[in-house]
Structure formats: C-alpha cells, structure tokens
Enzyme design. Structure first.
Site, PDB file in Angstrom:
ATOM      1  N   ASN A  53       8.384  -7.061   1.132  1.00  0.00           N
ATOM      2  CA  ASN A  53       9.316  -6.064   0.613  1.00  0.00           C
ATOM      3  C   ASN A  53       9.345  -4.833   1.509  1.00  0.00           C
ATOM      4  O   ASN A  53       8.401  -4.550   2.240  1.00  0.00           O
ATOM      5  CB  ASN A  53       8.925  -5.678  -0.812  1.00  0.00           C
ATOM      6  CG  ASN A  53       7.608  -4.920  -0.846  1.00  0.00           C
ATOM      7  OD1 ASN A  53       7.558  -3.711  -0.619  1.00  0.00           O
ATOM      8  ND2 ASN A  53       6.518  -5.629  -1.123  1.00  0.00           N
ATOM      9  N   LYS A 100      13.072  -8.976  25.605  1.00  0.00           N
ATOM     10  CA  LYS A 100      12.446  -7.879  26.344  1.00  0.00           C
ATOM     11  C   LYS A 100      11.311  -7.271  25.521  1.00  0.00           C
ATOM     12  O   LYS A 100      11.355  -7.290  24.289  1.00  0.00           O
ATOM     13  CB  LYS A 100      13.476  -6.801  26.674  1.00  0.00           C
ATOM     14  CG  LYS A 100      14.553  -7.235  27.652  1.00  0.00           C
ATOM     15  CD  LYS A 100      15.559  -6.122  27.895  1.00  0.00           C
ATOM     16  CE  LYS A 100      14.937  -4.957  28.654  1.00  0.00           C
ATOM     17  NZ  LYS A 100      15.945  -3.920  28.984  1.00  0.00           N
ATOM     18  N   LYS A 181      -2.767   2.011  -7.160  1.00  0.00           N
ATOM     19  CA  LYS A 181      -2.083   2.907  -6.221  1.00  0.00           C
ATOM     20  C   LYS A 181      -0.774   3.393  -6.812  1.00  0.00           C
ATOM     21  O   LYS A 181      -0.063   2.633  -7.467  1.00  0.00           O
ATOM     22  CB  LYS A 181      -1.820   2.191  -4.891  1.00  0.00           C
ATOM     23  CG  LYS A 181      -1.249   3.112  -3.808  1.00  0.00           C
ATOM     24  CD  LYS A 181      -1.157   2.399  -2.457  1.00  0.00           C
ATOM     25  CE  LYS A 181       0.083   1.546  -2.337  1.00  0.00           C
ATOM     26  NZ  LYS A 181       0.224   0.955  -0.982  1.00  0.00           N
ATOM     27  N   MET A 182      -0.442   4.661  -6.543  1.00  0.00           N
ATOM     28  CA  MET A 182       0.805   5.247  -7.011  1.00  0.00           C
ATOM     29  C   MET A 182       1.503   5.966  -5.866  1.00  0.00           C
ATOM     30  O   MET A 182       0.897   6.316  -4.856  1.00  0.00           O
ATOM     31  CB  MET A 182       0.545   6.238  -8.151  1.00  0.00           C
ATOM     32  CG  MET A 182      -0.338   7.414  -7.757  1.00  0.00           C
ATOM     33  SD  MET A 182      -0.565   8.626  -9.076  1.00  0.00           S
ATOM     34  CE  MET A 182       0.992   9.491  -9.000  1.00  0.00           C
ATOM     35  N   LYS A 183       2.810   6.179  -6.035  1.00  0.00           N
ATOM     36  CA  LYS A 183       3.619   6.860  -5.030  1.00  0.00           C
ATOM     37  C   LYS A 183       3.557   8.371  -5.223  1.00  0.00           C
ATOM     38  O   LYS A 183       3.485   8.880  -6.347  1.00  0.00           O
ATOM     39  CB  LYS A 183       5.074   6.396  -5.126  1.00  0.00           C
ATOM     40  CG  LYS A 183       5.253   4.901  -4.923  1.00  0.00           C
ATOM     41  CD  LYS A 183       4.763   4.450  -3.567  1.00  0.00           C
ATOM     42  CE  LYS A 183       5.017   2.977  -3.340  1.00  0.00           C
ATOM     43  NZ  LYS A 183       4.533   2.519  -2.016  1.00  0.00           N
ATOM     44  N   ASP A 212       0.256   7.130  -2.007  1.00  0.00           N
ATOM     45  CA  ASP A 212       1.056   6.662  -0.870  1.00  0.00           C
ATOM     46  C   ASP A 212       2.324   7.503  -0.762  1.00  0.00           C
ATOM     47  O   ASP A 212       3.146   7.514  -1.672  1.00  0.00           O
ATOM     48  CB  ASP A 212       1.416   5.193  -1.105  1.00  0.00           C
ATOM     49  CG  ASP A 212       2.241   4.585   0.015  1.00  0.00           C
ATOM     50  OD1 ASP A 212       2.496   5.262   1.025  1.00  0.00           O
ATOM     51  OD2 ASP A 212       2.642   3.404  -0.124  1.00  0.00           O
ATOM     52  N   ASN A 214       4.549   7.107   1.797  1.00  0.00           N
ATOM     53  CA  ASN A 214       5.577   6.315   2.471  1.00  0.00           C
ATOM     54  C   ASN A 214       6.215   7.028   3.666  1.00  0.00           C
ATOM     55  O   ASN A 214       7.425   6.922   3.906  1.00  0.00           O
ATOM     56  CB  ASN A 214       6.652   5.861   1.490  1.00  0.00           C
ATOM     57  CG  ASN A 214       6.150   4.777   0.547  1.00  0.00           C
ATOM     58  OD1 ASN A 214       5.874   5.054  -0.618  1.00  0.00           O
ATOM     59  ND2 ASN A 214       5.995   3.566   1.064  1.00  0.00           N
ATOM     60  N   GLU A 238      -2.292   7.684   1.861  1.00  0.00           N
ATOM     61  CA  GLU A 238      -1.611   6.704   2.712  1.00  0.00           C
ATOM     62  C   GLU A 238      -0.319   7.235   3.323  1.00  0.00           C
ATOM     63  O   GLU A 238       0.479   7.866   2.643  1.00  0.00           O
ATOM     64  CB  GLU A 238      -1.303   5.450   1.878  1.00  0.00           C
ATOM     65  CG  GLU A 238      -0.557   4.355   2.627  1.00  0.00           C
ATOM     66  CD  GLU A 238      -0.325   3.126   1.770  1.00  0.00           C
ATOM     67  OE1 GLU A 238       0.583   2.343   2.117  1.00  0.00           O
ATOM     68  OE2 GLU A 238      -1.029   2.936   0.759  1.00  0.00           O
ATOM     69  N   GLU A 264       1.434   0.036   7.934  1.00  0.00           N
ATOM     70  CA  GLU A 264       2.301  -1.016   7.419  1.00  0.00           C
ATOM     71  C   GLU A 264       3.656  -1.065   8.113  1.00  0.00           C
ATOM     72  O   GLU A 264       4.339  -2.088   8.056  1.00  0.00           O
ATOM     73  CB  GLU A 264       2.510  -0.863   5.919  1.00  0.00           C
ATOM     74  CG  GLU A 264       3.393   0.321   5.517  1.00  0.00           C
ATOM     75  CD  GLU A 264       3.643   0.385   4.019  1.00  0.00           C
ATOM     76  OE1 GLU A 264       4.796   0.187   3.604  1.00  0.00           O
ATOM     77  OE2 GLU A 264       2.676   0.624   3.269  1.00  0.00           O
ATOM     78  N   ASP A 291       0.918  -5.591   8.520  1.00  0.00           N
ATOM     79  CA  ASP A 291       1.393  -6.703   7.691  1.00  0.00           C
ATOM     80  C   ASP A 291       1.936  -7.790   8.610  1.00  0.00           C
ATOM     81  O   ASP A 291       2.959  -7.605   9.267  1.00  0.00           O
ATOM     82  CB  ASP A 291       2.482  -6.181   6.744  1.00  0.00           C
ATOM     83  CG  ASP A 291       3.060  -7.243   5.819  1.00  0.00           C
ATOM     84  OD1 ASP A 291       2.815  -8.442   6.033  1.00  0.00           O
ATOM     85  OD2 ASP A 291       3.776  -6.858   4.887  1.00  0.00           O
ATOM     86  N   HIS A 321      -0.556  -4.545   4.002  1.00  0.00           N
ATOM     87  CA  HIS A 321       0.560  -4.300   3.103  1.00  0.00           C
ATOM     88  C   HIS A 321       1.223  -5.634   2.751  1.00  0.00           C
ATOM     89  O   HIS A 321       1.084  -6.613   3.462  1.00  0.00           O
ATOM     90  CB  HIS A 321       1.567  -3.388   3.819  1.00  0.00           C
ATOM     91  CG  HIS A 321       2.951  -3.391   3.227  1.00  0.00           C
ATOM     92  ND1 HIS A 321       3.932  -4.273   3.659  1.00  0.00           N
ATOM     93  CD2 HIS A 321       3.525  -2.628   2.275  1.00  0.00           C
ATOM     94  CE1 HIS A 321       5.047  -4.033   2.992  1.00  0.00           C
ATOM     95  NE2 HIS A 321       4.833  -3.049   2.143  1.00  0.00           N
ATOM     96  N   GLU A 340      -3.152  -6.018  -0.518  1.00  0.00           N
ATOM     97  CA  GLU A 340      -2.352  -5.357  -1.543  1.00  0.00           C
ATOM     98  C   GLU A 340      -1.855  -6.386  -2.556  1.00  0.00           C
ATOM     99  O   GLU A 340      -1.753  -7.578  -2.251  1.00  0.00           O
ATOM    100  CB  GLU A 340      -1.160  -4.659  -0.874  1.00  0.00           C
ATOM    101  CG  GLU A 340      -0.346  -3.778  -1.804  1.00  0.00           C
ATOM    102  CD  GLU A 340       0.679  -2.942  -1.030  1.00  0.00           C
ATOM    103  OE1 GLU A 340       0.977  -1.830  -1.504  1.00  0.00           O
ATOM    104  OE2 GLU A 340       1.175  -3.396   0.011  1.00  0.00           O
ATOM    105  N   TYR A 342       1.140  -6.715  -5.966  1.00  0.00           N
ATOM    106  CA  TYR A 342       2.190  -6.136  -6.817  1.00  0.00           C
ATOM    107  C   TYR A 342       2.248  -6.943  -8.110  1.00  0.00           C
ATOM    108  O   TYR A 342       2.989  -7.923  -8.209  1.00  0.00           O
ATOM    109  CB  TYR A 342       3.540  -6.175  -6.119  1.00  0.00           C
ATOM    110  CG  TYR A 342       3.631  -5.314  -4.886  1.00  0.00           C
ATOM    111  CD1 TYR A 342       3.900  -3.953  -4.971  1.00  0.00           C
ATOM    112  CD2 TYR A 342       3.457  -5.860  -3.619  1.00  0.00           C
ATOM    113  CE1 TYR A 342       3.986  -3.163  -3.836  1.00  0.00           C
ATOM    114  CE2 TYR A 342       3.542  -5.079  -2.479  1.00  0.00           C
ATOM    115  CZ  TYR A 342       3.810  -3.737  -2.594  1.00  0.00           C
ATOM    116  OH  TYR A 342       3.888  -2.960  -1.469  1.00  0.00           O
TER     117      TYR A 342
END
Length: 388
Positions: A53, A100, A181-183, A212, A214, A238, A264, A291, A321, A340, A342
């Site tokens: 994801n 390349k 874990k939370m955002k 996290d 992001n 994170e 990640e 990942d 991740h 990780e 989900y």
C-alpha cells in the site's frame, strides 16, 4: 522448465483514511501471477505477488515493458544451472535489461511485485516455505519461524475522535499486539500530543506506542515534534521528513535521543546506502524500514542487507514496511527484526495465513510451501482467479 504466462490485475484497496501526506480514497495495487510449466499435485505451479500500500498499481509498466522482456527471453536463461528451478537473479537481470541507473521510482514497484511472484514460484517448485529456502541459501540454515510484528493504524479518519482512536488501539492490543503505531503530522502539534496522550493512557506495562509522520515535516517542525516527543518512551519516531532529505534526518538526531525509523520510501540499495552514509541513523537504536515489494524485490533486498553489514548494521535492525507475508518470510529466513502488520486495513492483501495468532506481538509462521498465500483463503481465492 519455463514461464508460460504472466498476468496482472489492478485492484482497489481504497479507504477514506489519510496520513499526514496522502489519503487512500483512490489507492490501488497490482496483483501478479507467474505461471510455470511445472506441475505439482496435478496443477501448474503459480507464483503470486502484489505491491504494498501507499504506491499505486503498476500494470502499465508491467504489461508494456517488463512482461515482454521475460516472455521474449530464452527460457534457458531464466533457470538455474541445474535446470530444475527458476533463477530469481537471472530473471531480475532480464527485467532490468536496458534500464538506466538512478530514478528508482515506479519501476522499482513493478519489478518488486514480479520478483515477489517469482520467489513464491521458486519456493513452491522446491517444495519448501520461502523462509526455509532463504535460510538455507543466504542465512544460517535454520529459520526463526517466530517473528515480531506490530499493529499499524491510527490513521486520520473523518469524524474520528480520541475515543475512537483508543477503541481502535484496544482492538489491536486485545488481538495480542504489544506494539501499536499511530499517525501524526496531519494535525497541529497540540492536537497530535493530545491524541498520543489518549493512546498512552490505555497501554499497560510492556506495551509500546510508535508514531509516524509519513515524511511531512520540514526541519523546524521535525525538531519541534522531536522536542515534544522526547517526554515519552516511544517505540520510535518514524519518517519525520522527506525520505531523501538525509541532512534533515542527520540533524534530527541532535534533538531526539530515542529510537527513530525511516526507509520505507527508499527504493534501491543505493538510496539505502545514502541513508546510512549521510542520514545519521544509529545502528544501536534506530530502525530501517525498506520494503522489498516496493524496492525491486528480494534480489535487491539481498544487496541492501549485504551493504548494511558492511556499514555495521545488523539485519535485526530492519523491520520492513508493508504488512505482507513476503516480508514475514524474509524476516524468518534472514533474521530481520520483524514486520509491520495492518490488522484491519488493505484486506485481503495484508495479514497472516488463517489460524495464525499474535501472541505478545509475535507470530509463528506455518509450514506452507512458497510465501504461504495458500493459507489465507480470501487472498488465494483472488489470486487463483487471476491465474485462471
């Protein structure tokens, strides 16, 4: 022995959730099947893969560029010296032919997804779980089937208040996770601190919280959060800033002594090497989250692990991740620090085989050939439909 067909389907994993940077209202992934002419139990052996994801499906790249390279190649160039199995390294070299260096964007996702399916097929042809094959070829010879996992969630959601956030985290804790874990970064600092306090209020002894951002913050904001977060004993802080802003990450260590995590959104061995060279990451406490499904697959991940050892890093500091079974197999076979998970999101692609339970944030992998997708009924149903 040869690959006889390649299939891809772009699948929705849309959700109204958001993190500090993106929402998932139009999120997709690519589901891939690699069909071989090897027959086991009356069926052709098929390897399956999908990308994690956060990066969209890459069907156009696969169909227009990478599938043709494999199908046009001499089948003998894609198998091992004994001619008894596919060779993932030779297949990877064929996929990357005429590409390349640099620019490790969407093509790393396309190749990584195909690579996952190839390794699934290779282990099935060998008749062993992928983690066993990896331990024998690249590890100690003996896998550790017990793998640490943490529950990722805590997304921003329309109308979601602190009570609902706590209820979500309680569900994870009740399922056996001890790290959740939370955002953060999608609200003000004061609001995020209130959200963190609410989650910490429900944790018991031995239970930990990670946060996290992001990649949302500029340096000043990352430092402001670091100072505020230092009052807590968090599992990690994170991806504070842009994943390629190594100077920001290196500077942040001066303001945050507790564990940090990132990686990640780095999609090659070279980018990972730049992080450990220039990002100020500390191998005694920090975590690396590369990942394989997004970063050219396991063939490239093996190169990354070799590079990390040369720079004094243990594979046990890697917790990928993505929340998929491929990384679980790598963790068990090559001694990573965990994976990780989900529990409630991105189904049926996330999670574990049916019947696998989380106990004190560890799962024990079953003995299923390949990656183990056949043990997850809702997922293998979709995979087999694609292959047929």
């Amino acid at each position: 022995m040869k690959i006889v067909a390649l299939h891809e389907s772009t699948r929705p994993i849309a959700s109204p959730i958001r993190n500090a940077y993106i929402d998932f209202s139009k999120m997709t992934l690519s589901l891939v099947a690699v069909v071989t002419d090897v027959v086991r139990d009356g069926r052709p052996v098929v390897g399956y893969g999908f990308n994690s994801n956060g990066r969209y499906g890459q069907g156009a790249l696969m169909r227009e560029r990478f599938f043709p390279r494999l199908l046009e190649a001499d089948p003998a160039s894609l198998v091992d010296d004994a001619g008894t199995n596919l060779d993932p390294h030779r297949i990877w070299a064929t996929l990357f032919r005429n590409e390349k260096p640099g620019g490790h964007g969407e093509r790393s996702v396309a190749i990584g997804t195909i690579d996952m399916a190839v390794w699934d097929a290779v282990a099935k042809i060998a008749g062993v779980p992928l983690y066993q094959l990896l331990a024998q070829r690249y590890g100690t010879g003996t896998p550790d089937r017990k793998v640490f996992v943490y529950a990722a969630g805590g997304y921003y959601y329309p109308g979601k208040d602190d009570t609902q956030l706590k209820d979500e985290m309680r569900r994870y804790l009740d399922r056996g996770y001890s790290v959740v874990k939370m955002k953060i970064g999608g609200a003000s600092l004061d609001e995020d601190l209130r959200r963190i306090d609410s989650v910490l209020s429900i944790l018991q002894d031995g239970q930990r919280l990670a946060v996290d951002a992001n990649g949302r913050f500029d340096l000043d904001t990352a430092i402001a959060y670091a100072k505020a977060l230092s009052r807590y004993d968090l599992f990690w802080y994170e991806e504070a800033g842009d994943p390629l802003d190594y100077e920001l990450q290196a500077t942040l260590r001066n303001y945050y002594k507790n564990p940090m995590a990132t990686g990640e959104n780095l999609f090659s061995m070279q980018d990972a090497r730049n992080l450990v060279r220039h990002g100020g990451m500390r191998p005694d406490r920090d975590w690396l989250q590369f990942d394989c499904a997004l970063s050219y697959g396991l063939v490239e991940y093996l190169r990354t692990l070799d590079m990390l050892r040369q720079h004094g890093w243990s594979p046990s500091r890697c917790i990928p991740h993505g929340g998929h079974q491929m990384s679980l197999a790598i963790a068990a076979g090559l001694g990573l620090g965990g994976n990780e998970s989900y529990p409630d999101l991105f189904q049926p692609y996330g999670g574990f085989p049916d019947g696998v339970k989380v106990e004190n944030s560890y799962v024990t992998l079953p003995e299923l050939p390949g990656i183990g997708f056949e043990g997850k009924a809702d997922l293998i149903r979709e995979m087999r439909a694609l292959a047929s």
